[in-house]
Design a protein around this motif. Structure first.
Motif, PDB file in Angstrom:
ATOM      1  N   ASP A 159      53.019 -42.375 -82.152  1.00 37.94           N
ATOM      2  CA  ASP A 159      52.705 -41.233 -81.288  1.00 37.94           C
ATOM      3  C   ASP A 159      53.485 -41.346 -79.977  1.00 37.94           C
ATOM      4  O   ASP A 159      52.960 -41.784 -78.958  1.00 37.94           O
ATOM      5  CB  ASP A 159      51.189 -41.193 -81.022  1.00 37.94           C
ATOM      6  CG  ASP A 159      50.785 -39.983 -80.187  1.00 37.94           C
ATOM      7  OD1 ASP A 159      49.591 -39.882 -79.841  1.00 37.94           O
ATOM      8  OD2 ASP A 159      51.668 -39.153 -79.864  1.00 37.94           O
ATOM      9  N   ASP A 160      54.746 -40.900 -80.026  1.00 42.12           N
ATOM     10  CA  ASP A 160      55.599 -40.971 -78.843  1.00 42.12           C
ATOM     11  C   ASP A 160      55.067 -40.107 -77.710  1.00 42.12           C
ATOM     12  O   ASP A 160      55.045 -40.513 -76.553  1.00 42.12           O
ATOM     13  CB  ASP A 160      57.016 -40.474 -79.201  1.00 42.12           C
ATOM     14  CG  ASP A 160      57.965 -41.632 -79.372  1.00 42.12           C
ATOM     15  OD1 ASP A 160      59.184 -41.414 -79.327  1.00 42.12           O
ATOM     16  OD2 ASP A 160      57.477 -42.770 -79.528  1.00 42.12           O
ATOM     17  N   ALA A 161      54.652 -38.872 -78.071  1.00 41.35           N
ATOM     18  CA  ALA A 161      54.168 -37.937 -77.047  1.00 41.35           C
ATOM     19  C   ALA A 161      52.935 -38.506 -76.351  1.00 41.35           C
ATOM     20  O   ALA A 161      52.790 -38.418 -75.128  1.00 41.35           O
ATOM     21  CB  ALA A 161      53.854 -36.591 -77.682  1.00 41.35           C
ATOM     22  N   GLY A 162      52.042 -39.099 -77.136  1.00 44.89           N
ATOM     23  CA  GLY A 162      50.831 -39.697 -76.567  1.00 44.89           C
ATOM     24  C   GLY A 162      51.167 -40.840 -75.629  1.00 44.89           C
ATOM     25  O   GLY A 162      50.588 -40.993 -74.553  1.00 44.89           O
ATOM     26  N   LEU A 163      52.135 -41.646 -76.028  1.00 46.75           N
ATOM     27  CA  LEU A 163      52.563 -42.779 -75.203  1.00 46.75           C
ATOM     28  C   LEU A 163      53.133 -42.284 -73.882  1.00 46.75           C
ATOM     29  O   LEU A 163      52.778 -42.796 -72.809  1.00 46.75           O
ATOM     30  CB  LEU A 163      53.625 -43.601 -75.947  1.00 46.75           C
ATOM     31  CG  LEU A 163      54.341 -44.671 -75.135  1.00 46.75           C
ATOM     32  CD1 LEU A 163      53.386 -45.796 -74.735  1.00 46.75           C
ATOM     33  CD2 LEU A 163      55.526 -45.247 -75.916  1.00 46.75           C
ATOM     34  N   VAL A 164      53.991 -41.270 -73.956  1.00 44.31           N
ATOM     35  CA  VAL A 164      54.619 -40.742 -72.743  1.00 44.31           C
ATOM     36  C   VAL A 164      53.564 -40.141 -71.812  1.00 44.31           C
ATOM     37  O   VAL A 164      53.565 -40.383 -70.603  1.00 44.31           O
ATOM     38  CB  VAL A 164      55.704 -39.705 -73.098  1.00 44.31           C
ATOM     39  CG1 VAL A 164      56.169 -38.962 -71.854  1.00 44.31           C
ATOM     40  CG2 VAL A 164      56.890 -40.386 -73.768  1.00 44.31           C
ATOM     41  N   ALA A 165      52.641 -39.361 -72.389  1.00 40.78           N
ATOM     42  CA  ALA A 165      51.590 -38.733 -71.570  1.00 40.78           C
ATOM     43  C   ALA A 165      50.769 -39.799 -70.856  1.00 40.78           C
ATOM     44  O   ALA A 165      50.480 -39.689 -69.651  1.00 40.78           O
ATOM     45  CB  ALA A 165      50.696 -37.863 -72.448  1.00 40.78           C
ATOM     46  N   GLU A 166      50.393 -40.832 -71.588  1.00 41.11           N
ATOM     47  CA  GLU A 166      49.586 -41.895 -70.973  1.00 41.11           C
ATOM     48  C   GLU A 166      50.387 -42.633 -69.904  1.00 41.11           C
ATOM     49  O   GLU A 166      49.859 -42.941 -68.823  1.00 41.11           O
ATOM     50  CB  GLU A 166      49.117 -42.882 -72.047  1.00 41.11           C
ATOM     51  CG  GLU A 166      48.291 -44.027 -71.472  1.00 41.11           C
ATOM     52  CD  GLU A 166      47.549 -44.806 -72.529  1.00 41.11           C
ATOM     53  OE1 GLU A 166      46.607 -44.248 -73.119  1.00 41.11           O
ATOM     54  OE2 GLU A 166      47.906 -45.980 -72.763  1.00 41.11           O
ATOM     55  N   THR A 167      51.654 -42.891 -70.186  1.00 40.27           N
ATOM     56  CA  THR A 167      52.474 -43.621 -69.224  1.00 40.27           C
ATOM     57  C   THR A 167      52.673 -42.817 -67.942  1.00 40.27           C
ATOM     58  O   THR A 167      52.630 -43.367 -66.837  1.00 40.27           O
ATOM     59  CB  THR A 167      53.836 -43.997 -69.837  1.00 40.27           C
ATOM     60  OG1 THR A 167      53.616 -44.654 -71.075  1.00 40.27           O
ATOM     61  CG2 THR A 167      54.617 -44.931 -68.922  1.00 40.27           C
ATOM     62  N   GLU A 168      52.882 -41.502 -68.099  1.00 41.96           N
ATOM     63  CA  GLU A 168      53.023 -40.655 -66.896  1.00 41.96           C
ATOM     64  C   GLU A 168      51.758 -40.711 -66.057  1.00 41.96           C
ATOM     65  O   GLU A 168      51.803 -40.817 -64.825  1.00 41.96           O
ATOM     66  CB  GLU A 168      53.326 -39.213 -67.301  1.00 41.96           C
ATOM     67  CG  GLU A 168      54.810 -39.004 -67.545  1.00 41.96           C
ATOM     68  CD  GLU A 168      55.129 -37.707 -68.264  1.00 41.96           C
ATOM     69  OE1 GLU A 168      54.169 -36.970 -68.623  1.00 41.96           O
ATOM     70  OE2 GLU A 168      56.321 -37.450 -68.460  1.00 41.96           O
ATOM     71  N   LYS A 169      50.622 -40.682 -66.729  1.00 38.45           N
ATOM     72  CA  LYS A 169      49.343 -40.707 -66.024  1.00 38.45           C
ATOM     73  C   LYS A 169      49.166 -42.009 -65.253  1.00 38.45           C
ATOM     74  O   LYS A 169      48.795 -42.022 -64.084  1.00 38.45           O
ATOM     75  CB  LYS A 169      48.217 -40.511 -67.048  1.00 38.45           C
ATOM     76  CG  LYS A 169      46.859 -40.289 -66.415  1.00 38.45           C
ATOM     77  CD  LYS A 169      45.887 -39.652 -67.394  1.00 38.45           C
ATOM     78  CE  LYS A 169      45.706 -40.484 -68.662  1.00 38.45           C
ATOM     79  NZ  LYS A 169      44.802 -39.791 -69.614  1.00 38.45           N
ATOM     80  N   ILE A 170      49.429 -43.130 -65.928  1.00 40.40           N
ATOM     81  CA  ILE A 170      49.178 -44.409 -65.261  1.00 40.40           C
ATOM     82  C   ILE A 170      50.221 -44.702 -64.200  1.00 40.40           C
ATOM     83  O   ILE A 170      49.933 -45.365 -63.193  1.00 40.40           O
ATOM     84  CB  ILE A 170      49.041 -45.579 -66.268  1.00 40.40           C
ATOM     85  CG1 ILE A 170      50.299 -45.740 -67.149  1.00 40.40           C
ATOM     86  CG2 ILE A 170      47.820 -45.390 -67.138  1.00 40.40           C
ATOM     87  CD1 ILE A 170      51.104 -46.956 -66.787  1.00 40.40           C
ATOM     88  N   LYS A 171      51.411 -44.161 -64.357  1.00 37.66           N
ATOM     89  CA  LYS A 171      52.418 -44.314 -63.298  1.00 37.66           C
ATOM     90  C   LYS A 171      51.939 -43.593 -62.043  1.00 37.66           C
ATOM     91  O   LYS A 171      52.036 -44.110 -60.933  1.00 37.66           O
ATOM     92  CB  LYS A 171      53.761 -43.748 -63.737  1.00 37.66           C
ATOM     93  CG  LYS A 171      54.803 -43.748 -62.616  1.00 37.66           C
ATOM     94  CD  LYS A 171      56.192 -43.368 -63.135  1.00 37.66           C
ATOM     95  CE  LYS A 171      57.168 -43.272 -61.976  1.00 37.66           C
ATOM     96  NZ  LYS A 171      57.175 -41.966 -61.316  1.00 37.66           N
ATOM     97  N   GLN A 172      51.369 -42.412 -62.250  1.00 34.87           N
ATOM     98  CA  GLN A 172      50.854 -41.659 -61.118  1.00 34.87           C
ATOM     99  C   GLN A 172      49.703 -42.404 -60.446  1.00 34.87           C
ATOM    100  O   GLN A 172      49.525 -42.336 -59.230  1.00 34.87           O
ATOM    101  CB  GLN A 172      50.395 -40.266 -61.577  1.00 34.87           C
ATOM    102  CG  GLN A 172      49.899 -39.345 -60.476  1.00 34.87           C
ATOM    103  CD  GLN A 172      50.910 -39.145 -59.372  1.00 34.87           C
ATOM    104  OE1 GLN A 172      52.120 -39.152 -59.608  1.00 34.87           O
ATOM    105  NE2 GLN A 172      50.438 -38.980 -58.157  1.00 34.87           N
ATOM    106  N   LEU A 173      48.919 -43.153 -61.235  1.00 37.18           N
ATOM    107  CA  LEU A 173      47.813 -43.915 -60.668  1.00 37.18           C
ATOM    108  C   LEU A 173      48.300 -45.098 -59.836  1.00 37.18           C
ATOM    109  O   LEU A 173      47.534 -45.692 -59.103  1.00 37.18           O
ATOM    110  CB  LEU A 173      46.894 -44.436 -61.785  1.00 37.18           C
ATOM    111  CG  LEU A 173      45.942 -43.443 -62.433  1.00 37.18           C
ATOM    112  CD1 LEU A 173      45.157 -44.115 -63.557  1.00 37.18           C
ATOM    113  CD2 LEU A 173      44.969 -42.866 -61.408  1.00 37.18           C
TER     114      LEU A 173
END
Lengths: 89, 300
Positions: B203-217
């Motif tokens: 799940d590449d899209a899921g990985l990217v979405a999660e990574t964007e979120k945690i980077k913002q955190l």
């Protein structure tokens, strides 16, 4: 400490080697490898040297090689010997 | 030095797998973590330990940072792992189940003893901790500062979520507090914050979405379980061209002000104070455009 029982370490996965060891009155090392012609001797030497380091002078060793590098062969031999030295549970 | 190293991706490599160990340098991860814990069958812990020790001693990892995830201090295996691994000189130890300052101090003490016994420079081996319980999250700052070796803290989501008595979800609400708490504790301690693994390697899209979120955190990087995940994660952490240009402008204004001994820096009519400069320098670092003379206020 002597080898007390049969033991093995490693696997038949690519880049690994399966080392099977059991007690014996002499030292025999049999190598099965797709690259036996080119590397059979080197594999045997590495196994022999590792056994010597560990102070094992007699054992029956079977090596089924799947393209393992030296660091893998040495590690698998050390673990097989350690397992073979454990008292029978 | 260890605290400011780029650690966008920390790739777990199962410790009993010679193929993956010897090819690990080809994947392009910022850090490699040879795993002796959950990625190894209980019956093969001895084999994995020796294989990783042998690899560390005999292979050239071409300048890559190598950590070993040992077993926790809650079992005798943790100390056995350290006895074998520390003399082989990994760059660092990843300590799972770091749920109290005592766990951290216990590990630190063993590493110290072994560094001395094997004539390694004292303090040369760093630690990254996985916090895995609710108590750990509540106590994150004390755990993070329990040893000078600690350069980063991570969240171990599976155990933590079980402790919360809920289940993991794709959107991750259940992890929000722990993630935020971890980042806050890490920053207060002056160390890095590392996020948990994303288990679905397809799940590449899921990985990217999660990574964007945690980077913002505020996270500095993420633990990974497959080389496939490295590219997408690095892309998220790499600033785009616009951000890079802006950062360059800020740093140039800062350097000019310093050179002219000006008290105030301004860019396009807006005041640029130290946090803005530090952020800009971080952007350039992430873009691989490290400034030659970082300001005195940069992270240690």
């Amino acid at each position: 400490m002597a080898i007390q029982r049969a033991a093995q370490a490693g696997s038949l996965e690519s880049c690994d080697a399966l080392i099977q060891i059991e007690p014996a009155t002499a030292l025999t090392i049999e190598v099965k490898s797709d690259a036996a012609a080119q590397f059979g001797n080197t594999i045997k030497n590495t196994v022999e040297a590792t056994l010597a380091e560990l102070g094992e002078k007699t054992a029956k060793v079977q090596v089924t090689d799947r393209g393992a590098l030296d660091y893998t062969l040495r590690a698998r031999v050390r673990v097989a010997v350690a397992r073979a030295r454990e008292a029978k549970s | 030095m260890s605290v400011s190293k780029l650690r966008r991706s920390l790739l777990y490599i199962p410790g009993n797998n010679p193929n993956l160990i010897q090819n690990s340098v080809l994947f392009g991860a910022d850090s490699l973590m040879f795993d002796l814990e959950d990625g190894v069958l209980a019956s093969e812990k001895d084999a994995a330990r020796e294989l990783v020790r042998s690899a560390l001693t005999e292979l050239d990892f071409r300048g890559h940072e190598v950590l070993v995830r040992i077993n926790g201090m809650d079992t005798p295996l943790g100390e056995v792992d350290l006895e074998a691994i520390v003399p082989a000189k990994p760059n660092g130890i990843r300590l799972p189940k770091a749920n109290s300052p005592e766990d951290v101090k216990a590990c630190d003490a063993i590493i110290t003893r072994l560094e001395r016994a094997h004539h390694l420079p004292a303090g040369s081996i760093f630690m990254i901790l996985s916090l895995e319980t609710t108590k750990a999250v509540l106590n994150a700052h004390a755990i993070a500062t329990a040893s000078k070796r600690v350069v980063g803290i991570a969240i171990g989501a599976e155990d933590y979520t079980a402790d919360l008595q809920t289940e993991r979800s794709l959107t991750g609400e259940e992890l929000f507090y722990a993630r935020s708490a971890l980042v806050v504790a890490a920053r207060a301690a002056g160390i890095q914050a590392i996020d948990t693994v994303f288990s679905n390697v397809n799940d590449d899209a899921g990985l990217v979405a999660e990574t964007e979120k945690i980077k913002q955190l505020g996270f500095d990087g993420k633990s990974l379980i497959s080389p496939r995940q490295i590219g997408p994660v690095h892309k998220v952490f790499t600033p785009d061209a616009v951000a890079i240009e802006r950062a360059k402008a800020v740093v140039a204004a800062f350097n000019e002000a310093k050179a002219k001994n000006l008290g105030v820096i301004s860019l396009n009519g807006r005041m640029v104070d130290l946090p803005v400069v530090l952020r800009a320098q971080r952007v350039l670092r992430l873009a691989g455009l490290e400034e030659q003379n970082p300001s005195g206020g940069a992270a240690k």
